[in-house]
Scaffold this motif. Structure first.
Motif, short mmCIF file in Angstrom:
data_model
loop_
_atom_site.label_atom_id
_atom_site.label_comp_id
_atom_site.label_asym_id
_atom_site.label_seq_id
_atom_site.Cartn_x
_atom_site.Cartn_y
_atom_site.Cartn_z
N ALA A 78 0.80 -1.23 0.00
CA ALA A 78 0.00 0.00 0.00
C ALA A 78 0.83 1.27 0.00
CB ALA A 78 -0.97 0.02 1.18
N THR A 79 2.04 1.21 -0.51
CA THR A 79 2.84 2.41 -0.72
C THR A 79 3.48 2.33 -2.10
OG1 THR A 79 4.46 3.90 0.32
CG2 THR A 79 4.99 1.54 0.27
N ALA A 90 -7.52 1.52 -4.00
CA ALA A 90 -6.52 1.44 -2.93
C ALA A 90 -6.56 2.70 -2.07
CB ALA A 90 -5.13 1.25 -3.52
N GLN A 91 -6.35 2.53 -0.78
CA GLN A 91 -6.23 3.65 0.15
C GLN A 91 -4.75 3.82 0.49
OE1 GLN A 91 -9.16 5.55 1.22
NE2 GLN A 91 -9.64 4.42 -0.65
N LEU A 92 -4.19 4.96 0.09
CA LEU A 92 -2.74 5.15 0.14
C LEU A 92 -2.36 6.32 1.04
CD1 LEU A 92 -2.07 4.68 -3.69
CD2 LEU A 92 -2.03 2.94 -1.89
N PRO A 93 -1.10 6.40 1.44
CA PRO A 93 -0.66 7.50 2.30
C PRO A 93 -0.68 8.83 1.57
CG PRO A 93 0.90 5.66 2.34
CD PRO A 93 -0.03 5.41 1.21
N THR A 94 -1.55 9.72 1.98
CA THR A 94 -1.63 11.07 1.40
C THR A 94 -1.88 12.06 2.53
OG1 THR A 94 -4.00 10.80 0.96
CG2 THR A 94 -2.48 10.30 -0.85
N SER A 135 2.64 12.17 1.53
CA SER A 135 2.47 11.19 2.58
C SER A 135 1.59 11.80 3.67
CB SER A 135 3.82 10.75 3.17
OG SER A 135 3.64 9.62 4.01
N PHE A 136 1.33 11.05 4.72
CA PHE A 136 0.45 11.54 5.77
C PHE A 136 0.95 12.85 6.37
CE2 PHE A 136 -0.23 6.85 5.98
CZ PHE A 136 -1.58 6.84 5.67
N ASN A 137 2.27 13.01 6.44
CA ASN A 137 2.85 14.21 7.05
C ASN A 137 3.49 15.14 6.02
OD1 ASN A 137 4.99 12.60 6.34
ND2 ASN A 137 6.17 12.94 8.21
N GLN A 138 3.17 14.93 4.74
CA GLN A 138 3.81 15.73 3.70
C GLN A 138 2.83 16.01 2.56
OE1 GLN A 138 7.09 17.10 3.33
NE2 GLN A 138 5.88 18.09 1.72
#
Length: 710
Positions: free
Chosen positions: A365-366, A484-488, A408-411
């Motif tokens: 998932a990345t 897909a659920q991805l880091p965003t 990403s989650f923090n970016q």
């Protein structure tokens, strides 16, 4: 309007819901009598005054409750600060010009800019912020002509899926007279610089614009400078009205590639129309002759690009995790050849950039990205540095320049310019942040679901967060439609995290994280696996001490709203609160409205007995348990949602309020001049989610900064 009263926990003031009229509607299907007492709430709020009155009454209750939540205004202020950063969309190059969206921070809609050359001055071409006083009219897709002189763009009003397409002269900024109405689920595909292809439905009957079934989609060609009445239908399947059609044109203007599908499953027919003589001259439309390349609706086929008589496709034919094939059209029968074989990671995207294939894969998932030669020979891994999501890489044969975004989650998304010849990346646009990304921890855990399946889950929180007693946690998932659920990055979630909460994203079955098998394991008769995965995620968070009993909230949108409604019925004891957004809540009638008929690939057919019994077994509207204490629930929808019509949320909320479901609040927040989500202005997003996350914070014990401390 009379009201029912429920004393809500945590306060002395009684929460009074508007009394919702019940009808004696009972229908028998396959020997089962099914009650539907709130069917009248399916009517369009603009057409039925009784529904409008019900909406007004429910909003009055929810507004009064939400406006008094402790810390709501402080949360809103933090969200506003987190949204306030300059962000770029992915650039697209045409005729030496670069086109891209850019938002200065708190603009409700992102204007479209262009540059003459890579280092040219940013010039505003389209600013949608001036289109409506409430900022609810948005710029949707856009596409420059190949020479970069004109740009066709689609307008979305009030969140609806309907689009109006217009054309602007790039150099002068002047609007041309071209206007296309009733386009929907469409591409804009230029044919040379002469005009473009688009998809539309027939104009719906008055009053049915937001509810009528979408059938008989037709592809049209629009020539610049003419009226829509002169547009020419180039492809339709009137004998198969449920097929939808979208068009792409290869960059060399050699082929129109038509992708036809019946539902949401990745099963397509591919039809080709040769539109040039191979020497750059477009053929007259009366010489456009469709020919079938891939018949039937058996496999996934996604066009990558074409060069002359060769086309590249992504397909899952004999490759559940997808592969790249090349088709040589030549003079005889088409010849298919594998170029990039299937591998252990599912292929997410492929593009031709210059003389390279740029491939994006999903690894737990990345994103990972690689380059190969056009014949599939491996060349280079593209470094993405950390856990996150890469998107973009659009390009064309002969030009090595492309752009991609990484987040990403923090970016928030940083936009990179990439050269496929050198393999080098450089920054095109990077946001300046109001928080330190290094202060945020991102972990990936794997937990075991009910049937023993290992499921990944991302967990995000401040590095210095005290987890000794478990923290208020927001668990999100989708679980469907091969998505897909991805880091965003999401400023709303970051406000929750910065306030001391944990955010968890569970990559449950039904998505595409591990290819077709992962999707198939979460749809049709396997749909219960999706709910089991989500419940197991919640149990894991509590067992591991990340969260705790009474501190776990769940959230899902659309198909994820269905997920929330279903698991709350199945395990009301597990969750402290839930947010079901624009959810599919009546599983026996979803296929009767707008785009609902497409969803039978994931849900099944309500008029087939096996599917009916499966759907009835988990339908959120039909399985609410009276006499059982439910979590605090907030349901959100919008009056112009013509994807998942708001009647789903209306009926579910009415049934939940009518049940003896405990003392916690069960409210609905209904947005006006908004739809399923896209195009919603920034200020409405901030207002909505300060309400929603303020509600979830209260019922999970997340202590928000009080208003006086702002």
């Amino acid at each position: 309007m009379t009201a029912s009263t429920v004393a809500h926990a945590g306060g002395s003031t009684a929460l009074s819901y508007p009394e919702t009229r019940k009808l004696d509607v009972i229908e028998e299907q396959f020997g089962v009598k099914v009650a539907d007492p709130f069917r009248w709430l399916e009517d369009d709020v603009r057409v039925n005054p009784a529904v409008a009155e019900w909406v007004a009454g429910q909003n009055q209750v929810s507004r009064a409750y939400l406006s008094n939540l402790p810390g709501r205004d402080a949360l809103k202020a933090r969200m506003k600060a987190l949204f306030d950063y300059q962000r770029y969309g992915l650039p697209q190059k045409a005729g030496g010009r670069y086109f891209f969206t850019k938002n200065d921070g708190l603009q409700n809609q992102s204007p479209l800019y262009y540059r003459n050359g890579l280092r040219g001055k940013d010039r505003v071409l389209i600013d949608p912020n001036a289109w409506a006083k409430d900022a609810a009219t948005a710029l949707d897709q856009w596409e420059p002509s190949p020479d970069g002189k004109l740009l066709a763009y689609a307008i979305q009003d009030g969140g609806s899926d309907w689009r109006t397409i217009k054309v602007v002269d790039v150099k002068t900024g002047a609007q041309l007279g071209d206007e296309i109405r009733w386009a929907k689920f469409t591409n804009i595909a230029w044919v040379g610089n002469e005009g473009f292809l688009y998809s539309r439905f027939a104009e719906p009957a008055k009053g049915q614009e937001f509810q009528a079934l979408n059938e008989n989609q037709t592809l049209y060609f629009h020539r610049i400078g003419t009226s829509q009445a002169e547009d020419i239908a180039i492809y339709a399947t009137l004998d198969r009205p449920k097929l939808g059609h979208s068009a792409q044109v290869t960059h060399d203007n050699r082929w129109v590639v038509i992708t036809s599908s019946k539902g949401t499953d990745e099963k397509y027919e591919i039809t080709l129309i040769p539109i040039s003589n191979g020497k750059g001259k477009t053929l007259p439309i009366d010489q456009w002759k469709p020919r079938t390349l891939v018949p039937g609706l058996d496999h996934d086929w996604q066009l990558v690009e074409g060069v002359g008589n060769q086309l590249w496709f992504i397909t899952n034919k004999d490759a559940p995790k997808l592969k790249i094939v090349r088709v040589d059209l030549g003079d005889g029968e088409p010849v298919f050849k594998d170029v990039v074989p299937e591998r252990s990671e599912p292929l997410a995207r492929a593009q031709i950039v210059g003389d390279r294939l740029v491939l994006s894969y999903l690894q737990n998932a990345t994103s990972i990205a690689e380059m190969t030669a056009l014949d599939g020979t491996p060349l280079q891994t593209i470094s993405l540095n950390s856990i996150g999501t890469a998107s973009g890489f659009s390009g064309k044969p002969g030009d090595p320049e492309t752009f991609y975004a990484f987040s990403s989650f923090n970016q928030p998304s940083t936009i990179y310019r990439f050269n496929s010849l050198t393999g080098k990346s450089s920054i095109f646009g990077r946001p300046e942040l109001s928080f330190d990304p290094a202060s945020i921890a991102i972990e990936q855990h794997f937990y075991v679901s009910k049937d023993g399946t290992k499921v990944p889950m991302f967990i995000v929180h401040k590095k210095d967060l005290d987890l000794s007693k478990g923290a208020p946690t927001l668990l999100y998932a989708y679980g469907g439609f091969n998505v897909a659920q991805l880091p965003t990055f999401d400023a709303r979630r970051m406000a929750w995290i910065e306030s001391g909460g944990v955010f968890a994203l569970a990559n449950i079955r039904g998505g595409s994280e591990y290819g077709k098998a992962w999707h198939d394991a979460g749809r049709l008769l396997n749909k219960q696996n999706v709910f089991d995965d989500f419940i197991a995620a919640g149990e894991y968070l509590i067992q591991q001490g990340i969260s705790a009993k009474g501190k776990l909230a769940i959230e899902g949108r659309s198909n994820g709203g269905l997920l929330v409604g279903a698991v709350v019925n199945q395990r009301p004891d597990l969750f402290a609160a839930g947010h079901a957004a624009v959810g599919v809540m009546d599983m026996l009638r979803f296929d009767r409205f707008t785009a609902g008929r497409y969803w039978v690939d994931d849900y099944g057919y309500p008029n087939k007995e096996t599917d009916f019994r499966n759907l009835l077994g988990y339908s959120p509207y039909h399985n609410i348990k009276s006499g059982v204490e439910y979590p605090a629930m907030i349901v959100t929808t919008a009056d112009t949602d013509d994807r998942v019509v708001p009647g789903h949320s209306f009926k579910y909320t009415a049934a939940l309020q009518a049940a003896n479901a405990g003392p916690k609040p069960h409210i609905i927040r209904i947005e006006t001049r908004a739809g399923h989500g896209s195009g919603k202005p920034t200020d409405k997003l901030i207002e909505e989610y300060s309400d929603v996350y303020g509600f979830l914070a209260k019922w999970t014990g997340l202590e928000l900064e009080d208003d006086a401390a702002k």
